[in-house]
Design a protein around this motif. Structure first.
Motif, short mmCIF file in Angstrom:
data_model
loop_
_atom_site.label_atom_id
_atom_site.label_comp_id
_atom_site.label_asym_id
_atom_site.label_seq_id
_atom_site.Cartn_x
_atom_site.Cartn_y
_atom_site.Cartn_z
N TRP A 175 101.16 58.85 81.51
CA TRP A 175 100.93 57.94 83.07
C TRP A 175 101.75 58.63 84.28
O TRP A 175 103.22 59.02 83.13
CB TRP A 175 101.20 56.71 83.71
N GLN A 176 101.69 59.16 85.55
CA GLN A 176 102.57 59.85 86.47
C GLN A 176 103.62 59.30 86.00
O GLN A 176 105.13 59.11 86.16
CB GLN A 176 102.13 60.12 87.73
N LYS A 177 103.66 57.38 86.38
CA LYS A 177 104.84 56.85 86.88
C LYS A 177 104.02 55.24 86.14
O LYS A 177 103.06 55.01 86.37
CB LYS A 177 105.37 56.65 88.40
N LEU A 178 105.41 54.17 85.69
CA LEU A 178 105.06 53.57 85.38
C LEU A 178 103.81 52.06 85.92
O LEU A 178 102.55 51.77 85.70
CB LEU A 178 105.77 52.58 85.15
N GLU A 179 104.01 52.14 87.37
CA GLU A 179 102.45 51.33 88.29
C GLU A 179 102.15 52.28 88.47
O GLU A 179 101.05 51.51 88.72
CB GLU A 179 103.63 51.75 89.71
N ASP A 180 101.47 53.50 88.12
CA ASP A 180 100.29 54.40 87.92
C ASP A 180 99.29 53.19 86.85
O ASP A 180 97.82 52.76 86.45
CB ASP A 180 100.35 55.09 86.99
N HIS A 181 99.72 52.04 85.70
CA HIS A 181 99.37 51.60 84.61
C HIS A 181 99.43 49.84 85.09
O HIS A 181 98.34 49.30 85.33
CB HIS A 181 100.59 51.75 83.21
N THR A 182 100.32 50.26 85.45
CA THR A 182 100.86 48.62 85.42
C THR A 182 99.96 47.92 86.79
O THR A 182 99.60 46.93 86.47
CB THR A 182 102.54 47.55 85.59
N VAL A 183 99.76 48.61 87.78
CA VAL A 183 99.30 48.14 89.00
C VAL A 183 97.69 48.84 89.12
O VAL A 183 97.37 48.10 89.58
CB VAL A 183 100.70 48.28 90.23
N GLY A 184 98.07 50.39 89.19
CA GLY A 184 97.00 50.74 89.88
C GLY A 184 95.56 50.80 88.73
O GLY A 184 94.21 50.50 89.39
N PHE A 185 96.20 50.87 87.46
CA PHE A 185 95.14 50.24 86.26
C PHE A 185 94.78 49.21 86.54
O PHE A 185 93.19 48.67 87.02
CB PHE A 185 95.35 50.66 84.98
#
Length: 98
Positions: A56-66
């Motif tokens: 992932w580009q940044k942590l929030e792309d997984h933890t929030v975005g996905f």
């Protein structure tokens, strides 16, 4: 770049179905902004053990975005019933890339 790692223990006798459903579910994770790639690795010593590695580009792309997306609900419906126990997901930051 953030690397997501999850050790997946799939219920006995369900490996083939899991692998097929994982291929279907992959379309959902690919559609998320900040997603780069993912792979599923099968353990050679333990028949029902896998590792999911996602970039992932940044942590929030997984933890929030996905995880807060409708796509995650589809992913969850296809895959979560296979796991016993439910996997621990950890995130790592690349320090040295060769």
């Amino acid at each position: 770049m953030i690397v997501e790692v999850a050790v997946l223990q799939v219920r006995k006798g369900q490996a083939k179905s899991f692998e097929a459903d994982f291929k279907l579910a992959s379309q959902y994770i690919r559609s998320i902004p900040g997603y780069h790639s993912h792979s599923l690795l099968k353990c050679m010593e333990q028949e029902n053990k896998y590792i999911l590695v996602a970039h992932w580009q940044k942590l929030e792309d997984h933890t929030v975005g996905f995880r807060q997306s409708p796509q995650y609900e589809q992913w969850r419906e296809l895959l979560h019933h296979y796991y016993d126990p439910f996997p621990v997901v950890e995130h790592y930051q690349e320090i040295i890339l060769t």
